[in-house]
Design a protein around this motif. Structure first.
Motif, short mmCIF file in Angstrom:
data_model
loop_
_atom_site.label_atom_id
_atom_site.label_comp_id
_atom_site.label_asym_id
_atom_site.label_seq_id
_atom_site.Cartn_x
_atom_site.Cartn_y
_atom_site.Cartn_z
N VAL A 88 0.83 -1.20 0.00
CA VAL A 88 0.00 0.00 0.00
C VAL A 88 0.86 1.25 0.00
CG1 VAL A 88 -1.75 1.29 1.28
CG2 VAL A 88 -1.92 -1.20 1.12
N LEU A 89 1.92 1.27 0.79
CA LEU A 89 2.79 2.44 0.85
C LEU A 89 3.41 2.74 -0.52
CD1 LEU A 89 4.62 1.92 4.27
CD2 LEU A 89 2.92 3.68 3.71
N ARG A 90 3.76 1.70 -1.25
CA ARG A 90 4.32 1.90 -2.59
C ARG A 90 3.32 2.65 -3.48
NH1 ARG A 90 5.74 -3.43 -5.33
NH2 ARG A 90 5.97 -1.98 -7.08
N ALA A 91 2.06 2.25 -3.41
CA ALA A 91 1.04 2.90 -4.24
C ALA A 91 0.79 4.34 -3.78
CB ALA A 91 -0.25 2.10 -4.20
N LEU A 92 0.76 4.56 -2.48
CA LEU A 92 0.54 5.91 -1.95
C LEU A 92 1.68 6.85 -2.37
CD1 LEU A 92 -0.67 4.94 1.63
CD2 LEU A 92 -2.06 6.06 -0.13
N ALA A 125 -3.74 3.73 -8.51
CA ALA A 125 -2.32 3.44 -8.28
C ALA A 125 -2.13 1.96 -7.92
CB ALA A 125 -1.78 4.33 -7.17
N MET A 126 -3.02 1.41 -7.11
CA MET A 126 -2.94 0.00 -6.78
C MET A 126 -3.12 -0.85 -8.03
SD MET A 126 -2.32 -0.22 -3.49
CE MET A 126 -2.75 -1.88 -2.99
N ARG A 127 -4.01 -0.45 -8.90
CA ARG A 127 -4.23 -1.18 -10.15
C ARG A 127 -2.98 -1.10 -11.03
NH1 ARG A 127 -7.39 -4.97 -11.87
NH2 ARG A 127 -9.20 -3.93 -10.93
N GLU A 128 -2.39 0.08 -11.12
CA GLU A 128 -1.22 0.26 -11.97
C GLU A 128 -0.04 -0.58 -11.50
OE1 GLU A 128 1.82 3.85 -13.39
OE2 GLU A 128 -0.07 4.34 -12.36
N LEU A 129 0.17 -0.61 -10.17
CA LEU A 129 1.33 -1.31 -9.62
C LEU A 129 1.10 -2.80 -9.40
CD1 LEU A 129 2.65 1.26 -6.97
CD2 LEU A 129 3.48 0.87 -9.29
#
Length: 597
Positions: A88-92, A125-129
């Motif tokens: 989650v932190l990566r997406a944020l 962002a979660m979808r992209e990553l």
């Protein structure tokens, strides 16, 4: 052709309305079914492609629903939660979304807060990553359990999941046996906090205010953020309270607000160590020494020195694994032995110290002893041992993630693990179980000093201990402590310093209160043991297991040992840092059996 179509329409007009309606309903249902079949086919293709692209993934079924998880060779419950937090932190960070740590109500997972206006950005962002990964988005239910889960690989997320004010993100972690260890419970929750002014202007303002745990005047809510559910501190953050701060979460600094940055009054802030006692009764030197001294005792009960009491099924290996998997709060482990070390144990591993009986016995002429009661009288003498510690036999296992708060209040008071089983009345009886002996003897001492009787035994669980209580016991009941310390084998005159005596003395002296322990005890030598073990899955509602070999007949020992090892290897399959990599399970290394004198 035109005439035929007209005739067909005319014929349909002659059909009763109810029939036409039914047929239309059937056509719509068939279209919906066909559409769903096409969707499921696309889902199956996506899942098959994902599984083929990553050999570490597996497809498995839980209650009839297919899931995809990742096989891991190392696992801790805290590590699973950290892994999902990282996702989650990566997406944020990727989307540049401000966030803050929220003091969640469960130790199983991390919780982050995000402004409601950034929910769509986070989902994108979660979808992209992670769109081509086994990541799940989950709608948590009121009890914190997963109410609905939606896999990213399947395509668009379920509307109920993506529209929620709390979304949990989780990657499922499996053992090599494809058992799910890191489930939805260890996902990272993202709460979407809303502007109070917008909530108050809505149609459900009264309902929203009623659900808040923090009650302040409406006029004071101008500019405040409202949380979607209760947390440990406050679900209302006023403007003046939103001072940026940082919080150390598992060794890393994360943003939060000042009210959320402090230790809570319930959190234990003192160190907690673990003490194990262990023996390998199959060691020829130890067996000969035991047999030699057993011949000196004339009034020994049949169960006081039976072979099962000293049989090693490598339970310690798996107990250490369970401790690492589920008890991240433990500072240091002390293993107390009689000049022995398990062949598989890495004695140089950080966080572990092997302690010999000779190092702690204040009455050295009492050695050797073969009774855990005698050894328990001396454990508090271990150099460097924390004031608060847990005492475990090697047949006790952690089965769920717990914190130090399970065993101690933050002010140091012990949570006492009393059982519903009773000691019984009257004097000790030679052939009754030894906990009855020790309990009855403790009752006599405590009755004299505190004027109250005791009745309950102590659970088979990690036993919380206070060194100062043991020092008081040693001073107050010196004669009884020394007599028990000199008892080579269990005897009806013994007391139980770590169990009955410690727990009740702590209660009477104001140093302990009754706790709630979820435990399961199984005598592995019984005929129903295999069935009982089969019921102890990962979702069994117990925090601790005790798999005790009370008195297995010699002719069944090999069968029981195999049954137990099969269960333990599947339930606790992840090697701990305390195991030597060059010694396999069940393999002996004579060079490591004895510790040099």
């Amino acid at each position: 052709m035109l005439v035929t179509a007209r005739l067909k329409r005319a014929a349909e007009l002659l059909i009763p309305h109810s029939v036409r309606a039914r047929r239309e309903e059937e056509r719509l249902r068939e279209r919906a079914l066909a559409k769903e079949e096409r969707r499921l086919a696309r889902v199956a293709q996506r899942r098959a492609a994902l599984l083929e692209s990553d050999p570490g993934l597996r497809s498995y079924t839980v209650e009839g629903a297919e899931r995809i998880g990742r096989v891991v060779r190392d696992y801790t419950a805290a590590g699973a939660a950290d892994r999902n937090l990282d996702l989650v932190l990566r997406a944020l960070d990727h989307a540049g979304i401000d966030h803050f740590v929220v003091p969640g109500r469960s130790p199983q997972r991390h919780v982050l807060g995000v402004h409601r206006s950034r929910r769509k950005d986070l989902l994108e962002a979660m979808r992209e990553l992670h769109g081509d990964s086994p990541l799940y988005a989950v709608a948590p239910g009121p009890d914190g359990k997963a109410a609905k889960a939606s896999a990213y690989v399947d395509g668009a997320l379920d509307t109920e999941v993506k529209s929620g004010l709390v979304i949990r993100f989780a990657e499922l972690l499996l053992s090599e046996h494809e058992d799910e260890f890191g489930g939805f419970d260890h996902g990272c929750d993202v709460e979407f906090w809303r502007e109070a002014t917008k909530v108050l202007a809505g149609d459900r303002a009264e309902h929203a205010l009623d659900r808040l745990r923090v009650k302040i005047p409406v006029g004071a809510m101008d500019g405040a953020l409202l949380g979607p559910r209760p947390n440990r501190i406050a679900d209302v953050l006023t403007t003046d309270a939103r001072t940026p701060a940082t919080l150390t979460v598992r060794g890393r600094e994360l943003p939060t607000f000042e009210p959320f940055s402090h230790r809570h009054p319930e959190d234990v802030g003192f160190p907690v160590d673990v003490v194990y006692t262990w023996v390998d009764g199959a060691d020829p030197a130890h067996a000969a020494k035991r047999a030699r001294h057993r011949g000196e005792v004339v009034d020994l009960a049949t169960h006081a020195a039976n072979s099962s009491r000293y049989t090693d099924h490598e339970e310690l290996r798996y107990s250490l694994r369970s401790l690492r998997m589920y008890a991240p709060f433990v500072r240091h482990i002390y293993l107390v032995t009689d000049a022995q070390v398990p062949s598989w144990l890495d004695t140089d591993a950080p966080g572990l110290t092997v302690v010999d009986h000779r190092d702690i016995f204040t009455v050295p002429d009492a050695l050797p002893v073969f009774s855990s009661r005698a050894i328990e009288t001396q454990l508090h003498h271990i150099e460097g041992l924390s004031e608060h510690y847990l005492y475990l036999n090697d047949d006790v296992f952690f089965a769920k993630q717990v914190g130090a708060e399970y065993f101690f209040h933050s002010n140091g008071i012990v949570r006492l693990p009393f059982s519903s089983h009773q000691i019984g009345v009257g004097a000790p009886i030679a052939e009754e179980v030894s906990p009855n002996w020790a309990g009855k003897n403790a009752r006599a001492l405590l009755m004299e000093d505190f004027g109250a009787t005791i009745a309950q035994k102590v659970r088979h669980a990690p036993l919380p201990q206070l060194r100062r209580v043991h020092r008081e016991l040693e001073e107050r009941y010196r004669e009884d402590i020394e007599r028990t310390a000199r008892s080579r084998f269990r005897h009806p005159d013994d007391i139980a310093p770590a169990t009955t005596l410690h727990q009740y003395y702590a209660l009477f002296s104001g140093q302990g209160v009754r706790g709630k322990y979820r435990t399961r005890y199984i005598d592995i030598g019984t005929e129903q043991a295999r069935e009982n073990l089969a019921e102890l899955g990962l979702d069994a509602p117990f925090d601790f297991l005790c798999l005790n070999d009370f008195d297995t007949p010699p002719e069944r020992q090999e069968e029981v040992a195999e049954m137990l090892r099969d269960y333990l290897e599947r339930r606790f399959p992840f090697p701990s840092p305390f195991e030597r990599v060059d010694v396999l399970i069940g393999e002996d290394d004579p060079s490591r059996t004895e510790v040099a004198a």
